[in-house]
Design a protein around this motif. Structure first.
Motif, short mmCIF file in Angstrom:
data_model
loop_
_atom_site.label_atom_id
_atom_site.label_comp_id
_atom_site.label_asym_id
_atom_site.label_seq_id
_atom_site.Cartn_x
_atom_site.Cartn_y
_atom_site.Cartn_z
N THR A 354 3.65 -15.09 -0.13
CA THR A 354 3.18 -16.25 -0.87
C THR A 354 2.58 -15.88 -2.21
O THR A 354 2.93 -16.43 -3.22
CB THR A 354 2.11 -16.99 -0.08
OG1 THR A 354 1.12 -16.04 0.29
CG2 THR A 354 2.70 -17.67 1.12
N VAL A 476 -9.71 -6.38 -1.95
CA VAL A 476 -9.71 -6.47 -3.41
C VAL A 476 -9.04 -5.20 -3.89
O VAL A 476 -9.51 -4.10 -3.64
CB VAL A 476 -11.13 -6.57 -3.98
CG1 VAL A 476 -11.09 -6.57 -5.50
CG2 VAL A 476 -11.82 -7.82 -3.47
N LEU A 482 -8.78 -12.05 -7.15
CA LEU A 482 -10.16 -12.49 -6.93
C LEU A 482 -10.86 -12.92 -8.20
O LEU A 482 -11.63 -13.88 -8.20
CB LEU A 482 -10.94 -11.37 -6.23
CG LEU A 482 -11.18 -11.60 -4.75
CD1 LEU A 482 -12.11 -12.75 -4.52
CD2 LEU A 482 -9.87 -11.89 -4.02
N ASP A 533 -0.34 -7.35 5.52
CA ASP A 533 1.03 -7.26 6.00
C ASP A 533 1.89 -6.29 5.20
O ASP A 533 1.55 -5.90 4.09
CB ASP A 533 1.69 -8.64 5.91
CG ASP A 533 1.97 -9.02 4.46
OD1 ASP A 533 1.06 -8.90 3.64
OD2 ASP A 533 3.12 -9.40 4.15
N ARG A 539 0.29 -7.85 10.48
CA ARG A 539 -0.99 -8.54 10.27
C ARG A 539 -1.82 -8.53 11.55
O ARG A 539 -3.03 -8.59 11.51
CB ARG A 539 -0.74 -10.00 9.86
CG ARG A 539 -0.14 -10.19 8.47
CD ARG A 539 -0.31 -11.64 8.05
NE ARG A 539 0.57 -12.02 6.96
CZ ARG A 539 0.26 -11.90 5.66
NH1 ARG A 539 -0.88 -11.36 5.32
NH2 ARG A 539 1.09 -12.30 4.73
O1 LIG Z 1 -6.79 -7.39 -5.97
P1 LIG Z 1 -5.36 -7.81 -6.01
O2 LIG Z 1 -4.47 -6.71 -6.52
O3 LIG Z 1 -5.16 -9.08 -6.73
O4 LIG Z 1 -4.87 -7.98 -4.49
C1 LIG Z 1 -5.67 -8.64 -3.57
C2 LIG Z 1 -4.92 -9.72 -2.92
O5 LIG Z 1 -3.80 -9.17 -2.21
C3 LIG Z 1 -3.81 -9.67 -0.89
O6 LIG Z 1 -3.06 -10.83 -0.79
P2 LIG Z 1 -1.47 -10.82 -0.82
O7 LIG Z 1 -1.00 -11.11 -2.21
O8 LIG Z 1 -1.02 -9.53 -0.23
O9 LIG Z 1 -1.10 -12.07 0.08
P3 LIG Z 1 -1.41 -12.37 1.63
O10 LIG Z 1 -2.90 -12.48 1.76
O11 LIG Z 1 -0.73 -13.65 1.90
O12 LIG Z 1 -0.87 -11.23 2.44
C4 LIG Z 1 -5.26 -9.98 -0.59
O13 LIG Z 1 -5.40 -11.00 0.36
C5 LIG Z 1 -5.84 -10.35 -1.93
O14 LIG Z 1 -5.90 -11.72 -2.14
#
Ligand SMILES: O=P(O)(O)OC[C@H]1O[C@H](OP(=O)(O)OP(=O)(O)O)[C@H](O)[C@@H]1O
Ligand SMILES: Nc1nc2[nH]cnc2c(=O)[nH]1
Length: 553
Positions: A354, A476, A482, A533, A539
């Motif tokens: 997503t 993070v 974030l 994941d 997950r």
């Molecule tokens: O600090 P960043 O480089 O921005 O990465 C952090 C993001 O990556 C992961 O989400 P992901 O995009 O993998 O989606 P998911 O939670 O649906 O697996 C996690 O939940 C964070 O929101």
């Protein structure tokens, strides 16, 4: 004598080591803890202490972590006798080690005979021999060395200047015999920062500034290169070392296996024929060739993705590059170019990710092979954080959060999907009751990279005006997601917005995000489990770890 950085309070330093939120301290302590994780209770671990900032920071972290792990920690100071006041410096350093609570602390004097090979090499040989000797005499199971990422970059640069092969360009290994180098992932700036935060004195060896030494030349050359090529050069060189080490290890293992199965020649049992060995190495060629052709992982199946994630067509991507492919694709975002329909084998589901997504939903037919729950654990290469550690940490964080928000209008905001596990367990650990809401976001139409601009796929159900919002996240990484979400929520007039994350990768940060509660600082590796994941799989794992290479092949 070199520059001595003032000694003030010798005691109570570890408590003042910058605390868990001081990033360099956390990174160094984590690195040391990881290096000690396989030790048996009551093992003796020594730190090789020169008195410089790198080894002092290492000593401080060892002194802090060893008791928690039930280990004994000591220090060895090698007096090379190369400076007029070297024995006085050794005694001062020994006093500082004792002040940290290290015991035993030993000084060993060595004779450096530079005849025929230069002072640096002779001093190194004498030092390692002395350290091994003390470790054996004291029954120590490990000796920690304070080399940092900067040392590694210098080592690689020196190798390049020599025109070395992969093994030499692989730099210093993190483990060799009883020696470990826990700080290869942290910078010299970090070790100084820890020492300053802990009010821990160190001294700068004047030999580190003497341009007669090759290493000093490399250090200066790197500083120049940094000015010309940009600040990432040290990290890039250290990364090159990591990649080449894995490649070289893999080649070695294949060569060993091929050698072991090659029948002895007529010349004798200890000599093997060369021809079969070369033939036996061909599978390696095919392995890398397959990867380069984009068949190793569905993510690499289209030429554009191959170019973006596995290197240029025709190039052989390093093993590490393949392993990090999913993450690279996450960064790269959807492939904007039209795809050729094709059918490819896939491990895991074909559902698109997503957020900061890996790829748009494939338009081609994909045969899906789901991972059995029983397979998941087997697919892990190493467990970084156990289920018990996660729960203990969440209990701790929940206590702090409850204290912070007592009597306040708190709203927990989870970011789908990764945060589901953290949210579920954190909520259950919280001694106060708080409502929960969820957001889902996706990267915003970026071409080849996540720009940190995200699009809301599912917004909050509630108005957060006047509420104290706590964003709950699994990880993070670059910080881009974030920092965007926080800014977005902050614009809705809440009373406050804070972040709690189970994991953080200090070395991956692209933007500074002020995270109030962090469970664990982890190395810059692609991790799965506990909500995180790989192709929507893993997950459900109860622990956090890295995936074994076979998953990507
Ligand atoms: O600090 P960043 O480089 O921005 O990465 C952090 C993001 O990556 C992961 O989400 P992901 O995009 O993998 O989606 P998911 O939670 O649906 O697996 C996690 O939940 C964070 O929101
Ligand atoms: N699974 C997974 N998703 C991520 N999103 C950002 N970093 C990571 C990571 O290391 N693993």
């Amino acid at each position: 004598m070199g520059t001595v950085h003032a000694d003030t309070r010798a005691g109570e330093r570890m408590g003042a080591m910058g605390g868990p939120r001081h990033r360099p301290t956390a990174a160094i302590r984590y690195a040391v803890r990881s290096a000690l994780a396989d030790r048996a209770t009551d093992d003796l671990v020594l730190v090789a202490l020169s008195g410089g900032a790198d080894s002092m920071a290492l000593a401080a972290a060892l002194a802090a972590e060893a008791p928690v792990l039930g280990l004994r920690a000591g220090a060895v100071i090698v007096d090379h006798g190369l400076l007029t006041d070297s024995s006085e410096l050794a005694r001062t350093t020994a006093g500082r080690a004792a002040g940290l609570g290290l015991d035993p602390v030993e000084i060993v004097s060595v004779t450096v005979d530079p005849t025929g090979r230069g002072v640096e090499a002779a001093a190194r040989d004498a030092r390692y021999a002395a350290l091994s000797g003390v470790a054996e005499r004291l029954g120590a199971s490990l000796v920690l060395l304070g080399h940092t990422r900067d040392d590694q970059a210098e080592q690689v640069l020196l190798g390049l200047a020599r025109g070395s092969g992969a093994r030499s360009l692989a730099g210093m290994p993190s483990v060799r015999g009883i020696f470990r180098r826990p700080l290869l992932g942290v910078t010299r700036g970090d070790t100084r920062s820890l020492c300053e935060a802990a009010n821990l004195p160190w001294w700068d060896d004047p030999m580190n500034d003497d341009p007669a030494y090759l290493r000093v030349k490399a250090r200066r050359a790197l500083a120049d290169l940094e000015g010309d090529l940009g600040p990432g050069i040290r990290e890039a060189l250290a990364r090159t070392a990591d990649q080449l080490r894995e490649d070289a290890d893999h080649l070695d293992a294949l060569a060993d296996a091929a050698y072991a199965t090659t029948p002895p020649s007529r010349e004798g049992a200890n000599r093997r024929r060369r021809q079969p060995l070369t033939r036996d190495l061909l599978p390696l060629d095919r392995w890398v060739g397959r990867a380069a052709a984009g068949r190793a992982h569905p993510c690499l199946a289209t030429a554009p993705h191959r170019g973006r994630c596995a290197g240029r067509p025709g190039e052989r991507p390093a093993y590490r590059r393949l392993r990090s492919t999913p993450h690279r694709l996450a960064r790269a975002g959807p492939d904007p170019r039209p795809r050729r329909p094709e059918s490819v084998p896939i491990r895991g589901s074909d559902r698109p990710r997503t957020r900061l997504g890996w790829a748009a939903p494939p338009t081609r037919t994909v045969r899906s092979r789901a991972v059995d729950a029983a397979d998941m654990g087997k697919d892990l290469e190493k467990v970084l954080i156990t289920e018990e550690q996660i729960h203990a940490k969440l209990e701790e964080l929940a206590g702090e959060i409850a204290t912070e928000y007592a009597g306040k209008d708190l709203l927990l905001v989870g970011v789908l999907k990764g945060a589901v596990m953290v949210m579920a367990d954190l909520m259950r650990a919280l001694p106060i009751s708080a409502p929960v809401d969820w957001m889902a976001v996706s990267s915003y139409g970026s071409g080849t990279k996540s720009s940190g601009v995200v699009r809301i796929l599912k917004d909050l159900d509630v108005d957060i005006t006047g509420k104290h919002v706590l964003i709950v996240e699994d990880i993070v990484d670059s910080g881009l997601t974030l920092s965007w979400i926080r800014a977005n929520l902050a614009s809705r007039s809440p009373a406050s917005v804070e972040i709690c994350t189970l994991l953080r990768k200090p070395d991956a940060a692209k933007v500074e995000v002020d995270v109030k509660w962090v469970g664990f600082d982890i190395p810059n590796e692609f991790v799965v489990g506990y909500g995180l994941d790989y192709a929507e799989q893993y997950r459900g794992l109860r622990q956090v770890g890295t995936l074994a290479p076979h998953v990507y092949s």
